[in-house]
Every structure is written in C-alpha cells, then in structure tokens.
Design an enzyme around this catalytic site. Sequence first.
Site, PDB file in Angstrom:
ATOM      1  N   ARG A 136       0.855  -1.184   0.000  1.00 15.16           N
ATOM      2  CA  ARG A 136       0.000   0.000   0.000  1.00 15.16           C
ATOM      3  C   ARG A 136       0.887   1.228   0.000  1.00 15.16           C
ATOM      4  O   ARG A 136       1.818   1.316   0.812  1.00 15.16           O
ATOM      5  CB  ARG A 136      -0.839  -0.067   1.284  1.00 15.16           C
ATOM      6  CG  ARG A 136      -2.049   0.784   1.298  1.00 15.16           C
ATOM      7  CD  ARG A 136      -2.905   0.432   2.493  1.00 15.16           C
ATOM      8  NE  ARG A 136      -2.541   1.207   3.668  1.00 15.16           N
ATOM      9  CZ  ARG A 136      -3.410   1.707   4.536  1.00 15.16           C
ATOM     10  NH1 ARG A 136      -4.707   1.500   4.374  1.00 15.16           N
ATOM     11  NH2 ARG A 136      -3.009   2.374   5.573  1.00 15.16           N
ATOM     12  N   THR A 140      -0.886   7.649  -0.579  1.00 15.06           N
ATOM     13  CA  THR A 140      -2.228   7.605  -1.194  1.00 15.06           C
ATOM     14  C   THR A 140      -3.100   6.457  -0.683  1.00 15.06           C
ATOM     15  O   THR A 140      -4.300   6.428  -0.960  1.00 15.06           O
ATOM     16  CB  THR A 140      -2.104   7.420  -2.721  1.00 15.06           C
ATOM     17  OG1 THR A 140      -1.481   6.137  -2.947  1.00 15.06           O
ATOM     18  CG2 THR A 140      -1.264   8.504  -3.364  1.00 15.06           C
ATOM     19  N   ASP A 234       0.627  -0.709  12.658  1.00 19.74           N
ATOM     20  CA  ASP A 234       1.097  -1.377  11.445  1.00 19.74           C
ATOM     21  C   ASP A 234       1.452  -2.825  11.788  1.00 19.74           C
ATOM     22  O   ASP A 234       2.461  -3.079  12.470  1.00 19.74           O
ATOM     23  CB  ASP A 234       2.312  -0.627  10.877  1.00 19.74           C
ATOM     24  CG  ASP A 234       2.717  -1.186   9.520  1.00 19.74           C
ATOM     25  OD1 ASP A 234       2.876  -2.416   9.398  1.00 19.74           O
ATOM     26  OD2 ASP A 234       2.870  -0.389   8.580  1.00 19.74           O
ATOM     27  N   ASP A 237       5.018  -4.123  10.648  1.00 24.25           N
ATOM     28  CA  ASP A 237       6.123  -3.571  11.442  1.00 24.25           C
ATOM     29  C   ASP A 237       6.178  -4.230  12.819  1.00 24.25           C
ATOM     30  O   ASP A 237       7.251  -4.594  13.302  1.00 24.25           O
ATOM     31  CB  ASP A 237       5.937  -2.056  11.637  1.00 24.25           C
ATOM     32  CG  ASP A 237       6.277  -1.269  10.381  1.00 24.25           C
ATOM     33  OD1 ASP A 237       6.740  -1.882   9.400  1.00 24.25           O
ATOM     34  OD2 ASP A 237       6.079  -0.037  10.385  1.00 24.25           O
TER      35      ASP A 237
END
Length: 242
Positions: A136, A140, A234, A237
């Site tokens: 991703r 955006t 995330d 991560d």
Amino acid sequence: NELQRAPSQHVGPDYKTSDEKPEATVSTTIEQKNVVILPQTPQLIALLTMIRDKNTSRADFIFYSNRINRLLVEEALNHLPVHPHTITTPVGRTYAGVKFEGKICGVSIMRAGEAMEQALRECCRSVRIGKILIQRDEETSKPRLFYDKLPEDVKDRWVLLLDPMLATGGSALMAVDVLRSKGVPEERILFLNLIASPEGAANFSKKYPKLRIVTAFVDQGLDEKNYIVPGLGDFGDRFYTL
Ligand code: PRP
Ligand code: URA
C-alpha cells in the site's frame, strides 16, 4: 466521538453474574452476510487486548497474534465441504463421520499475510502456499502489485487468502483480482483476516458477495491515514521489525 459508539458487552465465564464481569468492547456487527465474525469469547477479547496494546513486546505480539490466527484457520476450515466417511474404531464399532472434500492452498499477501502461514501449516500439514506481493502506498493508500507466484493448479483448489488487516480493502481486492485472473471462482476463496474496518468489509462484499471473509473483529473505522481505529497500528512492522 466514534469510540463511545463502540459496542460493548459483559465478558467472562458463565458462572459469574453480569455485574461480576467486566465490560469490554466487542466487534461491531455488520449486515454483510458473507462476513463471519469469530464469537466474541473472553479468550479472544483477551488475546486481542494483548496485540492491540502499544506496550506489548514484539515477542508477545508474535505469540498472541499466532493464537488468534489459529482460531481463524480452525473457523475457516468449517466452511470447506465434507462428505460422509464411516470408520471402524479399535473396539470394533463403526462411527459415522465426515472427511474434507477437495484440495486447498494458502495464498498470503506479503508481507503481513505471511505471518498467518504458521497457523495454516499447523492445521494443514504440508499445505501448498502461494504468494502475492502487494504494498500500500503510504501517501495515497492505493495498493501496488509487484509479484505473484501461485500453485499451478490454483484454479482447482479452495484458496485460503491470508492478510491480517482489511483497511480500505484495496490490497485484498487486488489479490482477489489476481486469483480470479488465474481462474479461481469467487466462491472458492476464503479471506482470513484479523481486524477489518466496516468500510473494507463493505467494499469487499459489494464487489465479491460470494467470497467469504472470516475475521476476528470488525473495528470502528479508519483514520485520516486510512489506518484502522482503534486497530493495532502497522501489523507488518510490529510482527517483523519493531
Ligand atoms: C497492510 C496490510 C494490508 C493492507 C491493508 O499492508 O497488511 O495488506 O495494508 O490496507 P488496505 O485494506 O487499505 O489495502 P502494507 O501494504 O502496509 O504492507 P506490509 O504487509 O508490508 O506491512
Ligand atoms: N495496515 C496495517 O498494518 N494497519 C492498518 O491499520 C492499516 C493498514
């Protein structure tokens, strides 16, 4: 604010009365019939509390998210067809049971989806696993496809598509487009997901109403960066690098 509208329920074992059980935030219910939400048991809520906590260490994040992934895989397997299978027990009696029918494979959306492969392998020994690399764009939020490598006979298999986070739905929809382009029918794809946003689930169901999503939790929504809220941050991560 949105979090005040989050549904909550008393959570704890049945032998405790409601006023002895704590109130916890549970999954939002949604109208899409193709979305299966895991039962909001005390165990699941405790596991989710661990992985949502920003102070949870990486080792604990891996351990507890693996436990939820196992629950997701076990539930997804309930959606595969079975045929009658009668066996004889060691005491000479018969037992009318069932056996899974058809072949399966896993397909993980890299990188975070690979974190769900262990749970799949624990339940389905030597299962074939394909990979689709979709990232991703951080600015955006639009997905980009970089790579795919799938079992040659993927169109003849049930596909367990793996990605822990369903935010806008862009990445998972792109992965399903790849599977469809290889001939996999929509109704033979099961999307296993840890946390979904209502927007992502709705986008998905609109485009692919026959594809089943098995998720542990539908959260409140998305923030201005298209992160799921309250979410867990995330996933990739926290699982791989933090
Ligand atoms: C994350 C996540 C999903 C996607 C969800 O991956 O694992 O693939 O974002 O967002 P969407 O529903 O809005 O598309 P990311 O691209 O950050 O890569 P990662 O797996 O390497 O962390
Ligand atoms: N990807 C993640 O890992 N988390 C989110 O909340 C959204 C996308």
